[in-house]
Structures are given as structure tokens and as C-alpha cells.
Write a protein that holds these residues in place. Structure first.
Motif, PDB file in Angstrom:
ATOM      1  N   UNK A 123       1.567   2.941  -3.364  1.00  7.90           N
ATOM      2  CA  UNK A 123       0.590   3.726  -3.564  1.00  7.90           C
ATOM      3  C   UNK A 123       0.453   5.170  -3.002  1.00  7.90           C
ATOM      4  N   UNK A 135     -10.629  -4.875 -13.391  1.00  2.53           N
ATOM      5  CA  UNK A 135     -10.844  -3.511 -12.884  1.00  2.53           C
ATOM      6  C   UNK A 135      -9.634  -2.717 -12.856  1.00  2.53           C
ATOM      7  N   UNK A 165     -11.379   9.930 -14.547  1.00  2.00           N
ATOM      8  CA  UNK A 165     -10.156  10.306 -15.066  1.00  2.00           C
ATOM      9  C   UNK A 165     -10.312  10.878 -16.396  1.00  2.00           C
ATOM     10  N   UNK A 179       0.819  -1.181   0.005  1.00  2.00           N
ATOM     11  CA  UNK A 179      -0.283   0.107   0.105  1.00  2.00           C
ATOM     12  C   UNK A 179       0.865   1.104  -0.070  1.00  2.00           C
ATOM     13  N   UNK A 183     -14.146  -6.776  -1.581  1.00  2.00           N
ATOM     14  CA  UNK A 183     -13.691  -5.659  -2.175  1.00  2.00           C
ATOM     15  C   UNK A 183     -14.679  -5.134  -3.215  1.00  2.00           C
ATOM     16  N   UNK A 202      -4.243  10.939  -5.361  1.00  2.00           N
ATOM     17  CA  UNK A 202      -5.576  10.262  -5.626  1.00  2.00           C
ATOM     18  C   UNK A 202      -5.708  10.202  -7.016  1.00  2.00           C
ATOM     19  N   UNK A 249      -3.016   2.734   5.611  1.00  2.00           N
ATOM     20  CA  UNK A 249      -4.292   2.303   6.531  1.00  2.00           C
ATOM     21  C   UNK A 249      -4.507   3.303   7.623  1.00  2.00           C
ATOM     22  N   UNK A 250      -5.926   3.321   7.985  1.00  2.00           N
ATOM     23  CA  UNK A 250      -6.201   3.945   9.232  1.00  2.00           C
ATOM     24  C   UNK A 250      -5.540   3.399  10.508  1.00  2.00           C
ATOM     25  N   UNK A 272     -13.224  -3.551   3.281  1.00  2.00           N
ATOM     26  CA  UNK A 272     -12.638  -3.649   2.069  1.00  2.00           C
ATOM     27  C   UNK A 272     -12.874  -2.859   0.796  1.00  2.00           C
ATOM     28  N   UNK A 273     -14.366  -2.865   0.590  1.00  2.00           N
ATOM     29  CA  UNK A 273     -14.607  -2.027  -0.688  1.00  2.00           C
ATOM     30  C   UNK A 273     -14.609  -0.750  -0.536  1.00  2.00           C
ATOM     31  N   UNK A 308     -11.889  -8.389 -10.656  1.00  2.00           N
ATOM     32  CA  UNK A 308     -11.203  -7.204 -10.162  1.00  2.00           C
ATOM     33  C   UNK A 308      -9.835  -7.186 -10.700  1.00  2.00           C
ATOM     34  N   UNK A 367      -0.285   5.202   0.393  1.00  2.00           N
ATOM     35  CA  UNK A 367      -1.381   4.910   1.151  1.00  2.00           C
ATOM     36  C   UNK A 367      -0.903   4.255   2.085  1.00  2.00           C
ATOM     37  N   UNK A 376      -3.792   7.152  -7.952  1.00  2.00           N
ATOM     38  CA  UNK A 376      -4.341   5.650  -7.955  1.00  2.00           C
ATOM     39  C   UNK A 376      -5.430   5.403  -8.817  1.00  2.00           C
ATOM     40  N   UNK A 377      -5.497   4.163  -9.136  1.00  2.00           N
ATOM     41  CA  UNK A 377      -6.493   3.927 -10.069  1.00  2.00           C
ATOM     42  C   UNK A 377      -6.240   4.054 -11.589  1.00  2.00           C
ATOM     43  N   UNK A 397      -4.945  -1.460  -7.471  1.00  2.00           N
ATOM     44  CA  UNK A 397      -4.759  -2.584  -6.434  1.00  2.00           C
ATOM     45  C   UNK A 397      -5.845  -3.625  -6.741  1.00  2.00           C
ATOM     46  N   UNK A 398      -5.119  -5.060  -6.583  1.00  2.00           N
ATOM     47  CA  UNK A 398      -6.056  -5.980  -6.573  1.00  2.00           C
ATOM     48  C   UNK A 398      -6.290  -6.630  -5.026  1.00  2.00           C
ATOM     49  N   UNK A 450      -8.436   3.423  -3.038  1.00  2.00           N
ATOM     50  CA  UNK A 450      -7.378   2.958  -4.160  1.00  2.00           C
ATOM     51  C   UNK A 450      -7.661   3.109  -5.321  1.00  2.00           C
ATOM     52  N   UNK A 451      -8.809   3.128  -5.798  1.00  2.00           N
ATOM     53  CA  UNK A 451      -9.207   3.431  -7.146  1.00  2.00           C
ATOM     54  C   UNK A 451      -8.988   5.032  -7.526  1.00  2.00           C
TER      55      UNK A 451
END
Lengths: 556, 318
Positions: free
Chosen positions: A60, A172, A125, A57, A107, A90, A64-65, B214-215, A169, A62, A93-94, A99-100, B221-222
Motif C-alpha cells: 500500500x 469495510x 472519496x 503494508x 482496529x 492516501x 509503519x513508524x 491499531x485503529x 471489517x 505504507x 488507500x481505502x 486493509x483488514x 490505511x483507509x
């Protein structure tokens, strides 16, 4: 491979990450370096708590909390991510880094169609208009060999199987044709037969678009198929990095060697007693279904003899756990019966005597949820001893101490502790002690090692083996992991769609000829050989694989 | 869709059953009073002749289950009997009052529900900031103060001191819609303040509860912007608890407004109920109770159906 140039895409230097715990910031990643070239796949491997996902992460930008990047640099394509404001990150990202996640089922947002989630990033975008993005999604679905690529995206996530979701995913993540994809244990939650399809799909698409990837996993055999280079992590620090072939052939560090050695544990196989002894548990022609639904079990029969381990294998939904529920009486079978030492057990556990209940105990997959977090270890273990054995006071305490000794936990240290203070392996040991406390003759182990790291899992398997020899216990070992079967089973029962497909002694099961399904199952287990995936795919033929995917979706 | 239809029918059936049980409770609660209705109405000065006459008139000599049956069949057809005091039909007495109460309740709901949900989304987005804390403290203060107190405070500042709005919410027969809105603004505002806190806090909690999913991390993350994460990814999955709290508060707007109506002398059902209890006008009390019960049941049914309809697993079965 040859087209890859030497451009450096991602450069991480001295990365330090802290996590907030007990009102303190604790460092969990201690200065990791990582260099990734364009189009290169780097495997990150290590046990849980090694910091693999956190590092992934951080690539990226990033955290986590409850986590923060406290030091070091993350340079992505010349851009320093640790100092870039969130709003600029941001935009990366994407679009340029995707991220998978481990569990595609969790998810994907349950409230939106798969394709709408797919097109969200490219539309946002302004890379593509909505319709164009949908067309592109269908192309990607087709490339990833999803069944009905034109239609599948218009379903909701719960209408699609786990393996298909994981491929959706991946599609995606590809939506904006990123330069880098972080794969965070993408196949860990899947059955071996599904895993192989997802692995092949991921590898093909990453090669086709020359996307760089960081592939995070705890499964060495998987990473050997996917990565060009492998980095081994331990407790937030790098152990070693090398090209895949080199790493597999000659690991340098002891820790890496110990990881490689895990799969070598195998205890000698026992034979059934020759004189016609009655089995401890005999499952006879059992059918079962949940509340008026379709049959979940169809004519299941097998025997478990004293001192022996019967491994029940099959993919999820094959009826392994339901069989366990029938044996314990949680789910009365609709037909057939379960015999204990030749005597039929009442179908409902409510009708069984205390002694009959005592004889059959369970150990669960998730020790986390199977132990009450608010109850002391002494009480968790003491309760069955008290209930079945009628022990009190000093006798009870002695028994609990004895049980703690058996599971190799120091009574003085663990007697008064609570489950959340224990590690995953220790919790599973407590679960074992709880089952032993009832002095059973038969224990059902439901995926007891699948939530654990390999080294810890091996410890648990050795412990179970020792206890079996000491108390002549019969085990029914439910698992989908064939390495575990190899290690501990005497006999194997292969299940599929609620039916027993094949059963027999272990050495027979691991030798051809097999039932076609057993064959599929066995050949799907990843091996350390980096060319394994290629070889298997060639043997099966790619079309065949696609058909297997369609077939598995049709069942569901 | 067929499954949803079946589910709604089932819930509707259960609702009717509940209502039946409540009607029994209401009817026999009155029966349980010491003495009987005739005695209660006439009070201590009643002579035996008067009592006998009134009992005859009210049909009290018939056994209770038979009277219950008569009352119930009447109620189903909208006939709740006649008022003991005025002799008017109960239906025609309650009817206009009920419309007034419904008007006030919808007025308050139209403001409170969107405002509460929007505010809930904002505080979820700006969680743990000063804005979040201030909004929480203010709405909690509003909900913790008794309605009549809030009403008087509003009268003091918005009617007496500034004269912006009338202190007495009279809605005349011929008043046009805008005048009605203007005249009943203060009672509506009081009720808005009373019901906002629950809905806002539930919206906030339901959304924040999902932020660890997670979503949601996937959406971040997107590169999805923060407001869109909340509105597009969290909110659609948070509807079920929000709808339930909204339904409970809507029911409260109709059944719990007695004090507000009294403070603002608003001619609604609540005030009628208070009067009827004071005057022992039992047919009206029974009818009001039955209407309130039906309101609760219907709104909860609507909440259940709403929660089902927002769940994609139920809307789109495999």
C-alpha cells in the motif's frame, strides 16, 4: 476462476525495508519480489519476524513508524508507489487498496459506530452519499452473513463479538470496491468455530467481486483454503513460491518441508493408572462467578493423574482459564471443591500452606507480560527456589543453573540477562523454569504455545513432554488449538459456556460419535487439503453456518 | 444511561462526604490555634474582662462540637456567621467578591480552554516540528514563572509602555460588560498563560499516546487525512485525561488566583482571604476555605462525569 484475466495488478521488485532499532537502520526485508494478477489471491506465509505484515503494508506504499522502504519498486496498476508523494498515496488507500487488520476489536475505533467507520472512506472519496453508503454497507453485511444486517452497523464495536467484527471489517474494506485487499492474519485471534465462518465469508466476497488479495497468515491450513498461490517467507527473504496445490503436494525447499512437518509431533498416549490411585488434582462440582455476576463455571468436575496431561479445550469465554483460577485459589469457587491427592485445598490461596501453594504452578500464555522485564533471568527463576526451597548463595546458584540446563538454555549465557533480550520461545522456556523451580507436582499451562510460531511451539511441547516424563508431572493444558491437543494430551475435557460438555481419553475423543459441540469444534479445525473449507461448508450447509453465527452472537 | 445516572449519584454522595470531612478539618484547625479565637482577635493587650465578654459574644463557651454543628447547619443554609472585624454578614461580604472571582475565572477559562486544546491538537499534528518545540518552550516558560512576575511583565509592556490596557483592574459597580472585559483583561491574560501549558501538553500527550493504536493505523490505511485522524479518530478517545486536567486547572483559576488579584488590585475572593487572614477574621477564612474546597470537589466530580460520558463503553452498554 476462469474469468480472471492476466492483467498484472501489483508488481513488487527487489523490495527492501529497513527498521530503526538501537539508533541504527537494520534491513528486515531483503529484496522480495511479488507479482499479483487481478482477482488473484496470494498467500504470504512465514513465522513471526518473516516480514509478512511489513511487505503487506508496503504493497500500500505504507511503512509503519520506525520503518522505511529503502529499495526496490512497488508498482500498483502502473503507478510506482515508492516515489509517489504521501498525499497521492492516501487517495489510493481505502479506495483502491484496502486493509483488514489482525485484531478487529482493536482496529475499530471504540468511539464511533461501526457503520460510520464503514462509510468514512466512500463518503470522503465522494463515491457515495452517506445514505447510499449506509445502504451499501447493509448489503455487504448481509453478504457476509452478519446477523441483523440492517441494525448491526449502528452498534459500537464493543457491542459486537470478535468474529462479527472481523466480518464487519472485511465489509469495510469492501466499501469502495477496491482492486486489492491486504488481509493481515484476519482470523488468528478467533476461535476455530468462529474462524471457519469468517474464512468462508472472506472467500465468498473476494470471489464475488473478483478482488485481488494478499492473505497473510502463519497458519498453513488456513492459507491452503484461501490462496491461489503461496509464497513462503523466512526472515525477510523469499523461500519459494508456487500454486497452492503444488506447494502442498511437493514443497521444494527444506524450510517449507519443515513447516509442513510441524504437525506431525505426537507423543504416545498414556492410560490412567489401573489400580485406584488418587488423582493429583481432582476438581469436584465447581461453580464459580466473578463479583456477583452470572455463573462462569457450572458444575465442573475432572481429575488429573500424576504423569498425565489433561487438555481443557473450548472457545474463548468457555471457562477454561476460570477453572485454572479456581484450582490455584485466585478465585474461590462458590460451590464444590478442589482436592489435592485426596485432601481438599482451602478455596482461597491466602489460606493455603506454603507446601500446598508449591504443588500447583502456572505457565502463562504471554511470556512477554508474565516475566518482569526489569529482573534478571537468574532472579526470576531463583525467586521461587528461594521462597519454597529456602535455598541461598551457592546452592541457589547451582539450582538456577540446573533449571536453565533443564530448559535447554546455556546458564553461562542466560544467567544474567533480562527478559526483553530473549526471543519468544526462550521467554516461554524461562516461564517453564520458573514453574519448575518450585518443584511442583501439578502445572497449569494456559495457552502456552498459542503466541508462538509453530516450530518454536513444537520445541516447547517437546520440552514439556520430556519434563513430564522426568519428574512425573501432571499437566492441565488449556488450549483452543486441537492440533496441540492431538500432540500432547492423554485426556481431553471439552468445555462450553462454563460447563464440561464431554470428557474422556484422547483417542476416544478424536473418534466419533461425539457430542455435537465436540463435533463442531473438531470439524472446524482447518486441514491442509485445499478443498477442506468447501467440503465442510457443503456438509454443514451454508444456512447452517449462518445459524451458527446467530447462535454464537446470541450467547454473547 | 441508568448506570451513568447511578454513578453520578454515587460520586455526588462521595463529594458531599468529602466536603463534610473538610468542614471538620477547617473548623477544628481554627480550634487548634494556641489560645482561642477571642484571644487571637484581641491580641496580647486583651484584658481578662474583654476576653470573657468577646467569648460570651462569640458563643465560645459552648463546647466545640456543638459550635461546629451550629456553624455547619448555618453554612448549609448559606449563613456563615458574621465577620469579626466589620460585623457584617459573611455571606454578604463574600458574595460580590465571589462573583468577581467567578467572572475573572470564566473569562480566563473561556480563552484558555479552547486555546489550549486547539494548540494541543496542532502540536500533536505537527509533532516534533519547530512549531511543536516553540509552543512547548513558550507555554512551559509561562507556567514556570511565578504569576506575580508574569503579571508585572504584562503590566510593564501592555500597560505602562504602550498604555493599551489599565494596570489596575478595577471593575466599578456600574461598568458595563465590555468595560469589565477591557479592565480585567490583564489579570485574565496572566491566568490564561498560567493554566495553558498543562492543558495543552496533556492534550498533546493524550493524542500522541493513541497514535500507535491499531485503529489509528486502520484510519490511515483507509486514506483518512492526517488532521481528521487526529480530530476524528484520536481526540474522542483522548477526552478522559484532558477533561481531568482541564478541571484541575479550572479549580486553580478560582482558588489559586490570590497573587494575581493582589497584583492587579482585583476585588476577588483571593484578596478577601488574604485580608481576612491578616486580620484574623476567622468566619471569613472558614467560609472561603469551604467554598474553595467545594469548588475543587465539584469540578473534579464534573471531570469524572465528563470522562464517563466520553467513554462509549459506558455510554452504550452491551
Amino acid at each position: 476462476m476462469t474469468e480472471r484475466n492476466n492483467n498484472i495488478l501489483l508488481k513488487i521488485r527487489g523490495l527492501r525495508i529497513e527498521a530503526y532499532a538501537d539508533e541504527n537502520w537494520v534491513e528486515i526485508v531483503h529484496g522480495v519480489n511479488l507479482t499479483l494478477r487481478r482477482g488473484e489471491v496470494m498467500g504470504l506465509i512465514g513465522e513471526s519476524g518473516a516480514g509478512k505484515s511489513t511487505i503487506g503494508l508496503a504493497a500500500m506504499g505504507f511503512a509503519r513508524d520506525g520503518c522505511r522502504i529503502s529499495g526496490g519498486t512497488v508498482e500498483f496498476d502502473g503507478m510506482e508507489l515508492t516515489t509517489t508523494p504521501q498525499s497521492d498515496l492516501r487517495i489510493l488507500r481505502g479506495a483502491r487498496i484496502a486493509y483488514v487488520a489482525q485484531s478487529a476489536a482493536a482496529s475499530f475505533n471504540p468511539a464511533h459506530r461501526i457503520i460510520d467507520q464503514h462509510t468514512e472512506a466512500p463518503v470522503q472519496y465522494r463515491i457515495q452519499k452517506r445514505m447510499a453508503a449506509q445502504e451499501d454497507a447493509m448489503t455487504l453485511y448481509e453478504k457476509l452473513r452478519l446477523p441483523n444486517p440492517k441494525e448491526i452497523g449502528f452498534r459500537y464495536p464493543h457491542q459486537v463479538s470478535g468474529g462479527q467484527l472481523q466480518r464487519a471489517m472485511t465489509a469495510m474494506a469492501m466499501a469502495c470496491r477496491p482492486d486489492l485487499i491486504i488481509f493481515d492474519e484476519p482470523t488468528t485471534a478467533l476461535d476455530v468455530t468462529t474462524q471457519i465462518e469468517v474464512l468462508a465469508a472472506i472467500r465468498d466476497i473476494v470471489n464475488e467481486y473478483n478482488t485481488a488479495a494478499i492473505y497473510i497468515t502463519h497458519d498453513l491450513a488456513v492459507v491452503a483454503q484461501m490462496a491461489d498461490r503461496i509464497k513462503v517467507l523466512l526472515k525477510g527473504e523469499e523461500v519459494e513460491t508456487a500454486a497452492t496445490e503444488q506447494m502442498l503436494a511437493s514443497p521444494q525447499k527444506d524450510y517449507t518441508k519443515s513447516l509442513w512437518a510441524v504437525r506431525s509431533f505426537e507423543r504416545p498416549q498414556k492410560e490412567r493408572p489401573v489400580n485406584s490411585e488418587t488423582p493429583v488434582i481432582s476438581v469436584q462440582n465447581v461453580d464459580a462467578s466473578y463479583t456477583s455476576g452470572a455463573k462462569v463455571l457450572d458444575d465442573v468436575s475432572f481429575d488429573v493423574f500424576a504423569g498425565m496431561t489433561v487438555a481443557v479445550v473450548g472457545e474463548s469465554g468457555s471457562g477454561k482459564s476460570t477453572t485454572a483460577r479456581c484450582i490455584t485459589g485466585l478465585l474461590p469457587p462458590s460451590r464444590g471443591q478442589v482436592l489435592f491427592r485426596g485432601q481438599p485445598l482451602p478455596p482461597r490461596y491466602q489460606d493455603r500452606s506454603k507446601d500446598q501453594l508449591r504443588q500447583t504452578q502456572m505457565i502463562y500464555q504471554m511470556a512477554d507480560t508474565a516475566l518482569n522485564p526489569k529482573v534478571r533471568i537468574s532472579e526470576i527463576i531463583g525467586r521461587p527456589a528461594q521462597f519454597y526451597g529456602g535455598l541461598k548463595g551457592a546452592a541457589l546458584k547451582n539450582r538456577v543453573d540446573e533449571l536453565l540446563d533443564l530448559i535447554e538454555l546455556d546458564p553461562a549465557r542466560f544467567y544474567n540477562r533480562f527478559p526483553p533480550e530473549l526471543s519468544g520461545g526462550q521467554k516461554q522456556r524461562v516461564g517453564i523454569a520458573r514453574a519448575l523451580a518450585a518443584e511442583p507436582s501439578f502445572i497449569i499451562c494456559d495457552e502456552v504455545t498459542s503466541a508462538l510460531d509453530q516450530l518454536v511451539a513444537e520445541g516447547i511441547l517437546k520440552l514439556l513432554d520430556r519434563l513430564q516424563n522426568e519428574f512425573n508431572l501432571a499437566y492441565m493444558f488449556i488450549t483452543h488449538d486441537l492440533a496441540t491437543v492431538k500432540a500432547i494430551a492423554d485426556e481431553v475435557v471439552v468445555m462450553r459456556n462454563g460447563k464440561v460438555v464431554e470428557q474422556g481419553a484422547k483417542h476416544e475423543m478424536f473418534q466419533p460419535p461425539h457430542h455435537p459441540y465436540t463435533d463442531l469444534l473438531l470439524s472446524s479445525v482447518p486441514e491442509m487439503d485445499p478443498n477442506w473449507l468447501t467440503t465442510v461448508l457443503e456438509e454443514r450447509g451454508v444456512d447452517n453456518l449462518g445459524e451458527a453465527a446467530t447462535a454464537s452472537s446470541a450467547q454473547q | 444511561m441508568n448506570d451513568v445516572f447511578k454513578l453520578v449519584l454515587k460520586r455526588l454522595g462521595l463529594g458531599v462526604l468529602t466536603l463534610l470531612v473538610i468542614s471538620v478539618l477547617i473548623f477544628f484547625a481554627v480550634e487548634l490555634l494556641p489560645g482561642d479565637i477571642a484571644q487571637a482577635v484581641l491580641g496580647q493587650s486583651a484584658t481578662p474582662e474583654n476576653l470573657a465578654a468577646l467569648r460570651e459574644q462569640l458563643g465560645l463557651n459552648v463546647p466545640a462540637p456543638v459550635r461546629y454543628f451550629h456553624w455547619l447547619t448555618g453554612a448549609i443554609q448559606g449563613d456563615f456567621g458574621t465577620s469579626l472585624i466589620t460585623g457584617d454578614r459573611v455571606g454578604s461580604t463574600i458574595g460580590p467578591r465571589l462573583l468577581n472571582t467567578l467572572f475573572l475565572a470564566s473569562y480566563a477559562a473561556v480563552i484558555a480552554v479552547p486555546a489550549a486544546i486547539l494548540l494541543g491538537i496542532f502540536v500533536a499534528l505537527l509533532r516534533n516540528t519547530i512549531f511543536d518545540r516553540v509552543a512547548n518552550v513558550l507555554t512551559l516558560t509561562a507556567i514556570s514563572s511565578p504569576e506575580f512576575f508574569l503579571g508585572y511583565i504584562l503590566i510593564l509592556y501592555l500597560a505602562v509602555k504602550t498604555g493599551w490596557f489599565p494596570a489596575i483592574a478595577s471593575i466599578g459597580r456600574n461598568a458595563d460588560f465590555s468595560t469589565m472585559l477591557y479592565n480585567s483583561f490583564l489579570p485574565a491574560l496572566t491566568m490564561v498563560l498560567v493554566v495553558m501549558a498543562h492543558m495543552m501538553r496533556m492534550t498533546r500527550a493524550a493524542i500522541i499516546n493513541l497514535l500507535a493504536s491499531p485503529y489509528i493505523e486502520m484510519a490511515r490505511l483507509k486514506g483518512v487525512p492526517a488532521w481528521r485522524v487526529i480530530v476524528h479518530h484520536a481526540l474522542p478517545n483522548a477526552w478522559a485525561p484532558i477533561i481531568n486536567v482541564v478541571a484541575l486547572n479550572l479549580a486553580y483559576l478560582i482558588t489559586g488566583v490570590v497573587l494575581v488579584e493582589v497584583v492587579f488590585v482585583y476585588p476577588g475572593v483571593g484578596q478577601l482571604l488574604v485580608d481576612a487572614v491578616a486580620k484574623r477574621d476567622f468566619p471569613i477564612v472558614q467560609a472561603c476555605c469551604l467554598i474553595f474546597a467545594a469548588t475543587f470537589i465539584l469540578l473534579n466530580l464534573a471531570a469524572d462525569v465528563g470522562a464517563i460520558l466520553t467513554n462509549p463503553r459506558l455510554r452504550h452498554p452491551k
